[in-house]
Design an enzyme around this catalytic site. Sequence first.
Site, mmCIF file in Angstrom:
data_model
loop_
_atom_site.group_PDB
_atom_site.id
_atom_site.type_symbol
_atom_site.label_atom_id
_atom_site.label_comp_id
_atom_site.label_asym_id
_atom_site.label_seq_id
_atom_site.Cartn_x
_atom_site.Cartn_y
_atom_site.Cartn_z
ATOM 1 N N LYS A 55 52.688 52.809 -11.361
ATOM 2 C CA LYS A 55 53.316 51.567 -11.362
ATOM 3 C C LYS A 55 54.937 51.755 -10.515
ATOM 4 O O LYS A 55 55.571 52.673 -10.740
ATOM 5 C CB LYS A 55 53.766 51.133 -12.683
ATOM 6 C CG LYS A 55 54.367 49.580 -12.571
ATOM 7 C CD LYS A 55 54.725 49.090 -13.941
ATOM 8 C CE LYS A 55 53.600 48.460 -14.657
ATOM 9 N NZ LYS A 55 54.256 47.548 -15.752
ATOM 10 N N ASP A 167 55.082 41.354 -24.906
ATOM 11 C CA ASP A 167 53.968 40.776 -24.048
ATOM 12 C C ASP A 167 52.561 41.257 -24.557
ATOM 13 O O ASP A 167 51.807 41.771 -23.735
ATOM 14 C CB ASP A 167 54.517 41.271 -22.788
ATOM 15 C CG ASP A 167 53.733 40.579 -21.495
ATOM 16 O OD1 ASP A 167 53.255 39.306 -21.799
ATOM 17 O OD2 ASP A 167 53.857 41.136 -20.325
HETATM 18 P P1 ADP Z 1 51.823 44.404 -14.852
HETATM 19 O O1 ADP Z 1 53.224 44.329 -15.004
HETATM 20 O O2 ADP Z 1 51.288 44.232 -13.595
HETATM 21 O O3 ADP Z 1 51.153 43.544 -15.747
HETATM 22 P P2 ADP Z 1 50.513 46.722 -16.149
HETATM 23 O O4 ADP Z 1 50.977 47.994 -16.804
HETATM 24 O O5 ADP Z 1 49.882 45.592 -17.477
HETATM 25 O O6 ADP Z 1 51.387 45.949 -15.202
HETATM 26 O O7 ADP Z 1 49.264 47.169 -15.492
HETATM 27 C C1 ADP Z 1 48.569 46.374 -14.692
HETATM 28 C C2 ADP Z 1 47.001 46.372 -14.851
HETATM 29 O O8 ADP Z 1 46.802 47.976 -14.324
HETATM 30 C C3 ADP Z 1 46.564 46.468 -16.139
HETATM 31 O O9 ADP Z 1 46.055 45.098 -16.552
HETATM 32 C C4 ADP Z 1 45.348 47.566 -16.212
HETATM 33 O O10 ADP Z 1 44.136 46.877 -15.752
HETATM 34 C C5 ADP Z 1 45.808 48.434 -15.132
HETATM 35 N N1 ADP Z 1 46.399 49.564 -15.983
HETATM 36 C C6 ADP Z 1 47.527 49.738 -16.134
HETATM 37 N N2 ADP Z 1 47.883 51.038 -16.921
HETATM 38 C C7 ADP Z 1 46.657 51.783 -17.030
HETATM 39 C C8 ADP Z 1 45.921 52.748 -17.333
HETATM 40 N N3 ADP Z 1 46.838 53.883 -18.202
HETATM 41 N N4 ADP Z 1 44.697 53.184 -17.290
HETATM 42 C C9 ADP Z 1 43.897 52.383 -16.748
HETATM 43 N N5 ADP Z 1 44.472 51.033 -16.203
HETATM 44 C C10 ADP Z 1 45.677 50.802 -16.344
HETATM 45 MG MG MG Z 2 50.530 43.755 -17.847
#
Ligand code: ADP
Ligand code: MG
Length: 350
Positions: A55, A167
């Site tokens: 991220k 959240d």
């Molecule tokens: P945002 O701030 O964009 O909501 P998230 O942390 O929720 O960020 O991550 C966005 C998307 O990325 C999630 O909805 C999921 O689909 C994918 N994702 C995030 N972390 C993981 C992980 N550890 N393993 C697999 N997919 C992930």
């Molecule tokens: Mg999210």
Amino acid sequence: FDMFVLAFVERLFRPTYKKDDFVLGKKLGEGSFGVVYRVSLANKPSSKEGDLVLKKATEYGAVEIWMNERVRRACASSCADFVYGFLESSSKKAAEYWLIWRFEGDATLADLMQSRDFPYNVETLILGEVQDLPKGLERENRIIQTIMRQILFALDGLHSTGIVHRDIKPQNVIFSEESRTFKIIDLGAATDLRVGINYIPKEFLLDPRYAAPEQYIMSTQTPSAPSVPVATALSPVLWQLNLPDRFDIYSAGLIFLQMAFPSLRSDNSLIQFNRQLKRCDYDLVAWRKTAEARSELRKGFELLDLDGGIGWELLKSMVRYKARQRLSAKAALAHPYFVREGLLALSFMQ
Ligand code: ADP
Ligand code: MG
């Protein structure tokens, strides 16, 4: 052995990474505070798609790194496996925080709930095999029960650590293929009350679809908050006073509701439900009276009414206007909805 020494030693032996170590893969998500990619290590292109998730976050990334470090030490199984986080400022752009997790799997609970086959698609994931029991309400209820138990277990871990997620929604619950359980992701809006990190409520971060009516985690009476780690002794008192963890419980209750009622799974129908519930002064019983006749809701009521209405009872004690009337995650886990089998066994023996 001192906790700080442990943390230091642990940190010392963990690999550290920098920008150039990663090869970007598919984009997984993009919010207002960051972009998420699937990535692999440049020197170890073991899997084509990448074993890791990156991220790239804005200024809130600092808090998110802090929260993930804390979770890793205190309640690792609650959340996606955090690998490393760092400030990336080599480019000409504004500084970004980079956060790395292990890739847990392809599906969030939101993805799974969109399938017509839900909750049976989850049963297959958890058990790894297809059951030959007849499909029906009882079986669906058992699967939903398992999902709720896992979400509440993860929440209990966070709350016991002093973290409120703020959240909780199906998009932030991921199915971990390795552990075959649901884990929580996205600590970008989380707050740690015991040490005062991100203590000032950022209500603009909250997702209105799943937010509890109080919106503000702490009452507005609470003296304005420290932004650096202080007030460790004071915070548990505030925790008791304001029960900020119950914010997540309300959101988890809405997930329970959506799992039970297929027709409330879309964003629009959830928004409509929220409006109706508000009109009923957040009284689920009153809402039920207005909704009982709607045929698209019948199946959900039937599911919640199984075993003397124990599911409905649990839902009612999570989705409540007053935070202090909602169950804690720990209390919810002890609710008869989850110990039904034990109770049945007992009554059989008598
Ligand atoms: P945002 O701030 O964009 O909501 P998230 O942390 O929720 O960020 O991550 C966005 C998307 O990325 C999630 O909805 C999921 O689909 C994918 N994702 C995030 N972390 C993981 C992980 N550890 N393993 C697999 N997919 C992930
Ligand atoms: Mg999210």
